[in-house]
Design an enzyme around this catalytic site. Sequence first.
Site, PDB file in Angstrom:
ATOM      1  N   SER A 147       0.841  -1.186   0.000  1.00 45.11           N
ATOM      2  CA  SER A 147       0.000   0.000   0.000  1.00 45.11           C
ATOM      3  C   SER A 147       0.885   1.248   0.000  1.00 45.11           C
ATOM      4  O   SER A 147       1.706   1.412  -0.907  1.00 45.11           O
ATOM      5  CB  SER A 147      -0.949  -0.031   1.193  1.00 45.11           C
ATOM      6  OG  SER A 147      -1.945   0.955   1.082  1.00 45.11           O
ATOM      7  N   ASP A 195      -8.891  -6.421  -4.555  1.00 42.63           N
ATOM      8  CA  ASP A 195      -8.552  -5.071  -4.112  1.00 42.63           C
ATOM      9  C   ASP A 195      -9.358  -4.042  -4.905  1.00 42.63           C
ATOM     10  O   ASP A 195      -9.247  -3.963  -6.135  1.00 42.63           O
ATOM     11  CB  ASP A 195      -7.055  -4.819  -4.308  1.00 42.63           C
ATOM     12  CG  ASP A 195      -6.549  -3.607  -3.542  1.00 42.63           C
ATOM     13  OD1 ASP A 195      -7.363  -2.731  -3.208  1.00 42.63           O
ATOM     14  OD2 ASP A 195      -5.334  -3.553  -3.278  1.00 42.63           O
ATOM     15  N   HIS A 244      -8.266  -4.999  -0.274  1.00 44.85           N
ATOM     16  CA  HIS A 244      -6.933  -4.417  -0.122  1.00 44.85           C
ATOM     17  C   HIS A 244      -6.193  -4.963   1.092  1.00 44.85           C
ATOM     18  O   HIS A 244      -4.981  -5.201   1.046  1.00 44.85           O
ATOM     19  CB  HIS A 244      -7.070  -2.895  -0.018  1.00 44.85           C
ATOM     20  CG  HIS A 244      -5.774  -2.164   0.058  1.00 44.85           C
ATOM     21  ND1 HIS A 244      -4.838  -2.184  -0.952  1.00 44.85           N
ATOM     22  CD2 HIS A 244      -5.252  -1.357   1.029  1.00 44.85           C
ATOM     23  CE1 HIS A 244      -3.800  -1.448  -0.618  1.00 44.85           C
ATOM     24  NE2 HIS A 244      -4.019  -0.935   0.588  1.00 44.85           N
TER      25      HIS A 244
END
Length: 449
Positions: free
Chosen positions: A153, A366, A395
């Site tokens: 991320s 995601d 995610h």
Amino acid sequence: MATLLDHNPNPENFYASLIQGQKFAVIPELILDSGEVLESCPIAYKTWGRLNDTRDNVLVVCHALTGSSDISDWWSPLLGRGKAFDPAHFFIFCANVLGSPYGSASPVTVDPRTGRRYASKFPQTTVRDDVRAHKHVLDALGVRSVAAVIGGSMGGMTTLEWPLCTEPGYVRSIVPIATAADHSAWGISWAEAQRQCIYSDPRFDDGYYEPIPEGQPSAGLAAARMVAMLTYRSCTSFDSRFGRRPQQQRQKPRAVQEPPLDLPRTDVPVATAAPAVTTPVERERKGWTTRRDPSFSAQGYLHYQGQKFIQRFDANCYLHITNKMDAHDVTLGRVSAEESNIDDNALRSILAVVPPGALVVSVATDALFLPEQQERLAACLPGASLAMLKSSDGHDGFLLEFEQLGTLITGKLREDFPQFYNTTAVVDDTAPVTAQPGGASLTGEVEAW
């Protein structure tokens, strides 16, 4: 060069005290991308394992938006003897990013020029600023080069910048996970919705509040976290986990002390025992004066996440880091805006200096960093490969699918650095698996709610 310390230079920072066993360094002057300068800039970090004689067996692990320097808290199943991040073979380094409340320079630390906390006057930092700051700490530790940089991320954004912000050959391998070459309009829009939650809380007071859980704009920050959770998970995940099941009373985790949370309820209005009112407007207003607890389990989960979050994170810091993510674009300042908008040739030319053979990891469900964004990265990074995590959790799959991720990372490291597995350093096996009391996770996503 940074100066290594044996103490926290900002002991009044409540949030830094939540991360056990941190070390600290201070950079005399850190020039930011903005041109502003952070004087006596603190950096919080943790390490595991030992440097080898050639000082190149280094793994840099980059944390996500609300993560910390403590890998054992949020990626615990990947850290330890025989695991992906093995301190018997690697010197593992993870530093807290600028703007985070957990110890590095941020809105909750003291500006040495004024003697007061920065609050909303803390200058905006970038992902590239984080890399440069953390490189200063590695230099002070005597590191000569980095074997691999790994992160998911926002940590994946940082991973991409490491070989671009350091001299050629300093970083030899990267594993960017659930990330992208730039923050999309979708991601920026979700972040803006979260920021507006904080701004709308009267207790925000332009960022000048007491930076402790009881003093900050808790309702706004909790609501922002609830919004964020909807982007971190998936519809399938929520439906299978909660469905339309009613909310149940649960015992609060011992590691989370939840303050009162003044959030408006979203249930159907209930009748009140108030005296009769005379107008329809007054009747409607009175009908909403009594609220029930959340009716559905999914609502209760979001309220729980909000309550947990305001105990461990700061609102000004949340605003800062979401803005940092929005600004992420590896092409920014490296090619003209016209070139970057034409096709992927500009991105491919910039990433050409990245060591070949990057492992790009995606999460199938995601909805925040779409798999198409990782496909683009893999196509533009030289000789890169793409792996897909099978997960219904969206995610957050990169914080939950430990077995799959561990297998991928271990395979990549063994392939790239077999020499490090031929020797084994003596490490302290008595260190706790997680830094939190009772084995709970402060910043991770694994919980028994």
